[in-house]
Design an enzyme around this catalytic site. Structure first.
Site, PDB file in Angstrom:
ATOM      1  N   GLY A 138       0.815  -1.203   0.000  1.00 32.71           N
ATOM      2  CA  GLY A 138       0.000   0.000   0.000  1.00 32.71           C
ATOM      3  C   GLY A 138       0.857   1.264   0.000  1.00 32.71           C
ATOM      4  CB  THR A 139       3.991   2.120   1.812  1.00 37.13           C
ATOM      5  OG1 THR A 139       3.424   1.814   3.089  1.00 37.13           O
ATOM      6  CG2 THR A 139       4.927   3.300   1.929  1.00 37.13           C
ATOM      7  CG  ASN A 186      -4.717   4.309   9.162  1.00 35.18           C
ATOM      8  OD1 ASN A 186      -5.119   5.284   8.534  1.00 35.18           O
ATOM      9  ND2 ASN A 186      -3.585   4.330   9.844  1.00 35.18           N
ATOM     10  CD  GLN A 232      -6.827  -0.220   7.743  1.00 41.83           C
ATOM     11  OE1 GLN A 232      -7.635  -1.031   8.187  1.00 41.83           O
ATOM     12  NE2 GLN A 232      -5.547  -0.305   8.029  1.00 41.83           N
ATOM     13  CB  SER A 285      -2.007  -3.288   1.209  1.00 46.98           C
ATOM     14  OG  SER A 285      -0.960  -4.006   1.788  1.00 46.98           O
ATOM     15  CG  HIS A 313      -0.279  -6.557   5.084  1.00 43.22           C
ATOM     16  ND1 HIS A 313      -0.356  -6.155   6.395  1.00 43.22           N
ATOM     17  CD2 HIS A 313       0.069  -5.451   4.379  1.00 43.22           C
ATOM     18  CE1 HIS A 313      -0.033  -4.862   6.485  1.00 43.22           C
ATOM     19  NE2 HIS A 313       0.230  -4.413   5.270  1.00 43.22           N
ATOM     20  CB  THR A 351      12.357  -9.591 -10.249  1.00 42.21           C
ATOM     21  OG1 THR A 351      13.556  -9.279 -10.955  1.00 42.21           O
ATOM     22  CG2 THR A 351      11.968 -11.034 -10.509  1.00 42.21           C
ATOM     23  CB  CYS A 381       2.666   3.286  10.469  1.00 47.30           C
ATOM     24  SG  CYS A 381       1.869   2.065   9.463  1.00 47.30           S
TER      25      CYS A 381
HETATM   26  N1  PLP Z   1      -2.719   3.155   3.866  1.00 44.77           N
HETATM   27  C1  PLP Z   1      -3.444   2.785   4.929  1.00 44.77           C
HETATM   28  C2  PLP Z   1      -4.756   3.451   5.184  1.00 44.77           C
HETATM   29  C3  PLP Z   1      -2.978   1.789   5.797  1.00 44.77           C
HETATM   30  O1  PLP Z   1      -3.689   1.436   6.851  1.00 44.77           O
HETATM   31  C4  PLP Z   1      -1.728   1.183   5.521  1.00 44.77           C
HETATM   32  C5  PLP Z   1      -1.150   0.168   6.429  1.00 44.77           C
HETATM   33  O2  PLP Z   1      -1.439   0.119   7.596  1.00 44.77           O
HETATM   34  C6  PLP Z   1      -1.019   1.604   4.380  1.00 44.77           C
HETATM   35  C7  PLP Z   1      -1.548   2.586   3.580  1.00 44.77           C
HETATM   36  C8  PLP Z   1       0.313   0.997   4.038  1.00 44.77           C
HETATM   37  O3  PLP Z   1       0.150  -0.264   3.452  1.00 44.77           O
HETATM   38  P1  PLP Z   1       1.366  -1.315   3.455  1.00 44.77           P
HETATM   39  O4  PLP Z   1       1.473  -1.829   4.851  1.00 44.77           O
HETATM   40  O5  PLP Z   1       0.912  -2.391   2.500  1.00 44.77           O
HETATM   41  O6  PLP Z   1       2.563  -0.613   2.970  1.00 44.77           O
END
Ligand code: PLP
Length: 392
Positions: free
Chosen positions: A71-72, A151, A179, A199, A201, A237, A325
């Site tokens: 996601g990041t 989140n 989320q 994302s 996970h 890759t 985070c």
């Molecule tokens: N955006 C939101 C709203 C999230 O909650 C998160 C992860 O907690 C992310 C982005 C980041 O995703 P990733 O952990 O896959 O980098």
């Protein structure tokens, strides 16, 4: 001791059936999906299949699905790539004060490069009202990025209306649906967004894999330069097992969406009701209706969230103060502060997030421990004795 995991918004366990689907691609079918030989073609075939499955599930085109490392990265790509690609329209970007760090840090970097960024406020329930965007958008705004669901407090935003406003002003619209995906219905066409991140996970898929949906015709600049992967738009890759895992996890999440939603929301609602009935001086942060089913976030007045978190952890209960985070930092949550919660109450806030494996017995165990932990911590709190003393 019982162990109860109530931190599903931080991450979820990998589904066993997802793992089984991924396994062959770690060992026998290990080829590089970009290699011409048969080993490579097995990988390429798996990636194509996964991309088509994801597109079908989300009712978009396979060519609109781009795999990222999570996601990041998807958020970074959308915001930085979008801002750079569309800078001729103007160097004004709009996002909100309550975004995830992936967006906020990208926006801060863009500010250093001379972009002007407007951070929209939210109301006291965490909603970014369309009129806030209407008031901030200008002819120079090139990209608007507002998260679909928060989140920390789970607030679900009026994305369709926000995207319409952006488009009326000729700006492109991105949403961080990390989320939301797998928790609530996400209809990309109906929302009308140009880019959307999610994302693996967060819905029982693997970590380190995500997707940026990019609508046909939208062309953010490259974020990761390298080889010709992802139709030359993202080098590196391809992580074949993770791609396969993400597509299987998404399929499972969407197949089970209604059942999981009802199960999780039922337990969450029961938990909220019992907390409010049994614990005094507690604030339920966020919106009661426009909210993810898995999220409950409370401010327990007169105590430190960290102390409560550690007390619960000693009893086998995992939850979170702020988001994963930002844990480790003693800064109060930027999201709670944006809702107008005073610093001391923001410090006493805890997020509980429920999942498909959570049971009623788990919730009762947490309630029992939470009620006694809050009581014990308040008994030691000078703020609380001062408050109670003042009332007598
Ligand atoms: N955006 C939101 C709203 C999230 O909650 C998160 C992860 O907690 C992310 C982005 C980041 O995703 P990733 O952990 O896959 O980098």
């Amino acid at each position: 001791m019982r162990k109860v995991y109530l931190d599903y918004s931080a991450t979820t366990p990998l589904s066993k059936t997802v793992l089984a689907e991924m396994m062959p691609y770690f060992t026998e079918q290990f080829g590089n999906a970009n290699s011409m030989h048969a080993f490579g073609q097995q990988g390429a075939y798996a990636v194509d299949g996964a991309r088509r499955k994801i597109a079908e599930l989300l009712k978009v085109k396979p060519t609109e699905i781009y795999f990222t490392s999570g996601g990041t990265e998807a958020d970074n790509w959308a915001l930085k790539g979008g801002a750079n690609a569309y800078k001729d329209k103007g160097k004004h970007i709009i996002t909100s004060k309550i975004e995830h760090a992936a967006i906020l840090s990208s926006a801060a970097q863009l500010e250093q490069q001379g972009y002007k960024v407007t951070y929209l406020p939210c109301d006291e329930k965490g909603i970014i009202r369309p009129q806030y965007l209407e008031a901030a958008i200008t002819d120079d705004t090139s990209i608007v990025s507002i998260m679909m669901a928060n989140n920390e407090i789970g607030t679900v935003q009026p994305i369709k209306e926000l995207a319409e406003i952006a488009h009326r002003h000729g700006a492109i619209f991105h949403t961080d649906a990390v989320q939301a995906m797998g928790s609530i219905p996400v209809d990309i066409a109906d929302l009308g967004v140009d880019m959307l991140s999610f994302s693996g996970h967060k819905f029982y898929g693997p970590k380190g894999i995500g997707v940026l949906y990019i609508k046909g015709g939208i062309k953010p600049d490259k974020l990761i330069a390298g080889g010709h992967q992802e139709r030359t738009r993202r080098g590196g890759t391809t992580n074949v097992p993770a791609v396969v895992g993400l597509s299987k996890a998404l399929e499972e999440a969407l197949d089970g969406l209604d059942a999981n939603y009802n199960h999780i929301k039922g337990l969450r609602d029961y938990f909220v009701q019992e907390v409010e009935k049994n614990i005094g001086y507690v604030i339920y942060n966020g919106h009661r209706e426009h909210r993810l089913p898995q999220n409950a976030n409370f401010a327990f007045e007169f105590i430190e969230g960290e102390s409560l978190l550690l007390t619960l952890d000693l009893n086998g209960i995992a939850c979170s103060s702020g988001s994963a985070c930002s844990s480790g930092s003693l800064e109060p949550s930027h999201v709670l502060l944006a809702t107008g919660l005073p610093i001391e109450k923001a410090h006493g806030s805890i997020r509980f997030s429920f999942g498909k494996d959570t049971s009623k017995e788990d919730v009762d165990y947490v309630l029992q421990n939470l009620i006694s932990a809050v009581g014990r911590l308040r008994a030691m709190s000078p703020l609380y004795s001062e408050f109670i003393g003042g009332k007598q």
